[in-house]
Design an enzyme around this catalytic site. Structure first.
Site, short mmCIF file in Angstrom:
data_model
loop_
_atom_site.label_atom_id
_atom_site.label_comp_id
_atom_site.label_asym_id
_atom_site.label_seq_id
_atom_site.Cartn_x
_atom_site.Cartn_y
_atom_site.Cartn_z
N THR A 134 0.81 -1.22 0.00
CA THR A 134 0.00 0.00 0.00
C THR A 134 0.84 1.26 0.00
OG1 THR A 134 -1.75 -1.12 1.16
CG2 THR A 134 -1.77 1.25 1.32
N ASP B 77 1.69 -6.87 -4.40
CA ASP B 77 0.86 -6.88 -3.20
C ASP B 77 1.40 -8.03 -2.36
OD1 ASP B 77 -2.38 -6.15 -2.41
OD2 ASP B 77 -1.42 -7.89 -1.48
N SER B 78 1.53 -7.84 -1.06
CA SER B 78 2.24 -8.84 -0.27
C SER B 78 1.50 -10.17 -0.16
CB SER B 78 2.63 -8.31 1.10
OG SER B 78 1.54 -8.31 1.96
N SER B 79 0.25 -10.22 -0.62
CA SER B 79 -0.45 -11.51 -0.65
C SER B 79 0.21 -12.44 -1.67
CB SER B 79 -1.93 -11.33 -1.01
OG SER B 79 -2.53 -10.55 -0.02
N ASP C 184 0.18 -7.10 4.84
CA ASP C 184 -0.58 -8.36 4.99
C ASP C 184 0.30 -9.56 5.36
OD1 ASP C 184 -2.84 -6.94 4.42
OD2 ASP C 184 -3.14 -7.75 2.40
N THR D 166 2.68 -10.10 14.53
CA THR D 166 1.46 -10.62 13.91
C THR D 166 0.67 -9.42 13.44
OG1 THR D 166 1.38 -12.55 15.36
CG2 THR D 166 -0.72 -11.82 14.49
N GLN E 191 -3.26 -21.36 19.14
CA GLN E 191 -4.11 -20.38 18.45
C GLN E 191 -4.22 -19.09 19.27
OE1 GLN E 191 -7.96 -22.10 17.40
NE2 GLN E 191 -6.96 -23.99 16.81
N CYS E 192 -3.87 -19.15 20.55
CA CYS E 192 -3.93 -17.94 21.39
C CYS E 192 -2.84 -16.99 20.94
CB CYS E 192 -3.68 -18.29 22.86
SG CYS E 192 -5.03 -19.19 23.58
N1 ASP Z 1 -2.63 -5.63 0.52
C1 ASP Z 1 -1.52 -4.80 0.92
C2 ASP Z 1 -0.28 -5.67 0.95
O1 ASP Z 1 -0.06 -6.37 1.90
C3 ASP Z 1 -1.76 -4.18 2.24
C4 ASP Z 1 -0.61 -3.32 2.73
O2 ASP Z 1 0.24 -2.90 1.99
O3 ASP Z 1 -0.55 -3.02 3.91
O4 ASP Z 1 0.49 -5.66 0.02
#
Ligand code: ASP
Length: 345
Positions: free
Chosen positions: A19, A63-65, A96, A171, A282-283
């Protein structure tokens, strides 16, 4: 702090995407990456920083996804190539999966003696209320900060919204607020206010050994998140995934799992097939203590490795690195138990 030393710092900024460098596509309304050169235009404050700044950017920012081990190899490669030339590195990255990338890099960059600070933003840097400017400027300041000629934070960290965290302890917990990250089980490495207040006792010490970059990832890793009502059919199918080598068992509370016989039998079958099981809670806060409850006793007995207070992000990436390095079950288990760079107790 010794100001004359600070003024000499040379920082390399590596823009990978996210972003912080995105604009709105006028046709679709979606955020998409833009030419990194615009970042320096958007942040004239960068010119006032008393460090020498240089920038590199991914030809195709992502995009980091879309991050994958290839991306980590690219970042580590750029750091290694430029390691001697710079005092510190700032990695601009989408939030992300930043916790995964910071964890992976912390495991790859062995004997790291210079700061590698990940940052990004929730709002694009061109937007008037952006959090990106402060994140970028302070991340740079931290990457170049020295005391008695030595970097103050010689480890992989994440800087976001006035806080510096150990990278492999982070996290992402908020998709809306500027305060997007948390380090639940380890104190902040620094807090930024009028001054940057470093938590000296909690920052890793330099090793004074040459940097070594570990490059072998084994991606045959998966996460099995437990939930009440999980079925034997699903668990069996999961463990039958081809080439599966390591599983993060994402358990309840202090590392507890259902104590039904069928479940332990499925785990045993997996272990007999040389699949390594790593118990992570998971905590968000607290740790796995196998044997504390009846429902976790069996796990330790059959050979599940306790992840103690490791995060899911650090556990997944540590498994990929360890399984890439070791092939013998005993060595894999002992490596998972070792603390590489402050990722767990
Ligand atoms: N979807 C974006 C990413 O992780 C969100 C960000 O940049 O914070 O690339």
């Amino acid at each position: 702090m010794n100001k004359s030393k600070v003024a000499q710092s040379k920082i390399l900024i590596i823009y990978t995407g996210g972003t912080i460098g995105m604009i709105t596509d006028l046709e679709t309304g979606a955020l998409k990456p833009f030419d990194f050169n615009q970042i320096t235009e958007e942040v004239p404050e960068l010119k006032k920083i008393p460090y020498q700044l240089e920038t590199l950017f991914f030809k195709e920012p992502i995009d980091s996804s879309n991050v994958e081990p290839e991306t980590w190899l690219k970042i580590a490669g750029l750091i290694e190539e430029n390691y001697c030339k710079y005092d510190g590195f700032v990695i601009l990255h989408g939030s992300d999966t930043m916790a995964y990338s910071a964890s992976a890099l912390s495991f790859m960059l062995r004997n790291l003696d210079k700061p590698v600070v990940f940052t990004g933003s929730q709002l694009p840097i061109g937007v008037i209320r952006t959090d990106g400017k402060e994140n970028l400027v302070t991340a740079i300041e931290i990457a170049g900060a020295k005391l008695n000629g030595k970097p103050i934070v010689p480890e992989v960290s994440v800087y976001f919204e006035y806080k510096l965290y150990r990278g492999n302890r982070t996290t992402k917990l908020n998709a809306e607020h500027f305060e997007a990250f948390e380090s639940f089980d380890y104190p902040n490495l620094a807090n930024a206010g009028i001054n940057i207040d470093y938590n000296f006792g909690k920052i890793l010490k330099p090793t004074n050994k040459p940097l070594q970059v570990y490059r072998n990832f084994n991606q045959n890793v998966a996460v099995l998140t437990l939930f009440p009502g999980i079925t034997q059919g699903f668990v069996r199918h999961f463990f039958n995934a081809p080439d599966l080598k390591g599983v993060v068992l994402h358990t309840f509370g202090s590392g507890n799992a259902l104590s039904r016989k069928w479940f332990l039998d499925e785990l045993l079958r997996a272990i007999r097939n040389d699949i390594i099981l790593f118990n992570v809670t998971q905590c968000k806060k607290g740790e796995v203590i196998q044997g504390r409850y009846e429902t976790s006793k069996g796990l330790g007995k059959i050979g599940v490795v306790s992840g103690r207070d490791i995060t899911l992000e650090a556990a997944v990436t540590k498994m990929m690195v360890v399984l890439g390095e070791q092939t013998e079950t005993g060595k894999i288990k002992s490596a998972l138990t070792q603390v590489f760079c402050g990722e767990m107790k």
